[in-house]
Design a protein around this motif. Sequence first.
Motif, mmCIF file in Angstrom:
data_model
loop_
_atom_site.group_PDB
_atom_site.id
_atom_site.type_symbol
_atom_site.label_atom_id
_atom_site.label_comp_id
_atom_site.label_asym_id
_atom_site.label_seq_id
_atom_site.Cartn_x
_atom_site.Cartn_y
_atom_site.Cartn_z
ATOM 1 N N CYS A 1 37.222 37.302 48.376
ATOM 2 C CA CYS A 1 38.474 36.688 47.934
ATOM 3 C C CYS A 1 39.703 37.372 48.524
ATOM 4 O O CYS A 1 40.839 37.006 48.208
ATOM 5 N N VAL A 2 39.477 38.390 49.376
ATOM 6 C CA VAL A 2 40.599 38.937 50.142
ATOM 7 C C VAL A 2 40.955 37.952 51.256
ATOM 8 O O VAL A 2 42.114 37.752 51.598
ATOM 9 N N GLU B 1 33.821 37.429 40.224
ATOM 10 C CA GLU B 1 33.763 37.119 41.658
ATOM 11 C C GLU B 1 35.134 37.343 42.301
ATOM 12 O O GLU B 1 35.238 37.860 43.413
ATOM 13 N N LEU B 2 36.175 36.969 41.589
ATOM 14 C CA LEU B 2 37.541 37.122 42.121
ATOM 15 C C LEU B 2 37.842 38.582 42.461
ATOM 16 O O LEU B 2 38.503 38.882 43.445
ATOM 17 N N PHE B 3 37.354 39.486 41.616
ATOM 18 C CA PHE B 3 37.684 40.912 41.777
ATOM 19 C C PHE B 3 36.587 41.693 42.499
ATOM 20 O O PHE B 3 36.603 42.925 42.451
ATOM 21 N N GLN B 4 35.667 41.004 43.132
ATOM 22 C CA GLN B 4 34.619 41.731 43.865
ATOM 23 C C GLN B 4 35.254 42.664 44.889
ATOM 24 O O GLN B 4 36.171 42.275 45.612
ATOM 25 N N GLY C 1 46.292 43.798 41.179
ATOM 26 C CA GLY C 1 45.651 43.042 40.112
ATOM 27 C C GLY C 1 46.256 43.338 38.760
ATOM 28 O O GLY C 1 45.599 43.216 37.750
ATOM 29 N N GLY C 2 47.477 43.736 38.736
ATOM 30 C CA GLY C 2 48.123 43.886 37.426
ATOM 31 C C GLY C 2 48.309 45.336 37.046
ATOM 32 O O GLY C 2 47.660 46.234 37.567
#
Length: 306
Positions: free
Chosen positions: A65-66, A246-249, A283-284
């Motif tokens: 997701c990069v 999955e987004l943060f893999q 990511g926050g």
Amino acid sequence: MRIRAITVAGAGLLLVAGTVGAAGIAGCGGPEGKRARTAGDNAALGKRAQQRRAPAPPPPRKIDCVRVKCVSLTFDDGPSPYTARLLDTLKAGGARATFFMLGENVQAYPDVVRRMAIEGHEVANHSWSHPDLTTESPAEVRSQIQRTQQAIKTASGVAPTLMRPPYGATNAQVGRAIGMPLILWSVDTLDWRHRSVSRHTKVGVKEPAGGGIVLFHDIHKPSVDAIPKVVDGLKKRGFTLVTVSELFQGQPLQPGQTYTERIQKTEPVTAPAAPSGGTGPSGGTPGSGGTPGGGDTPPSGGTGPR
Ligand code: NI
């Protein structure tokens, strides 16, 4: 546990059958293989057959997701009578989503929760009964989390690794008591307030940016009604619809920290340039303040791009 039930129902002989397991009961010989089956045996056999038939949840997909334009649809407060239909929609669209569920609703719809896991969606924790956790004692926070973990694990066979605090309300003490990464959102559809399919569709398709996390509630019919067009529209914009994990893999999430989106290190082809700055953990940032807003509003100082 099941073995104990058998030994209570029967006597010493059944204890042997119970501890031998499925192979023994299936008839590997020995004296216990000759005896008549009891009702307890049949129940145990049925359960085991069910477990054998139930497919295992698939592993997270390897999606970078990069580089790929990803978005995570998330659904809160369920499951509900509409959730099975939502799963049909997601399946038809080849989309995976994340469900932040209430323990008390998980208990009411265990089969739906099981299906989520089997179909590759992420099952996640949203407390037992939706209190503002910043007003609860650490012991009560832990109880809210642990009871829900257990209910989801019992229903789906999967223990959640992510938590979303009700109302997005958190602080350092709550974060410590929860002990899991806290996932907020970058797009709030406000679907609990507006209940409009056309509005949900417009917001759900147009507002997400790459790496975004979109908040819906699958307890409202108009929200579920909007998802077919939201999925289509996002796919047309070039998004891959992924679970939050999955987004943060490749970017480990820290227990007790809050995340509202994945900040992309290199921009996907179709996304606009990121604003300058980019300090702090991507990511926050950790829960700032944690004052609950009205409805499901993230804590003040939201770092989301919109
Ligand atoms: Ni909620």
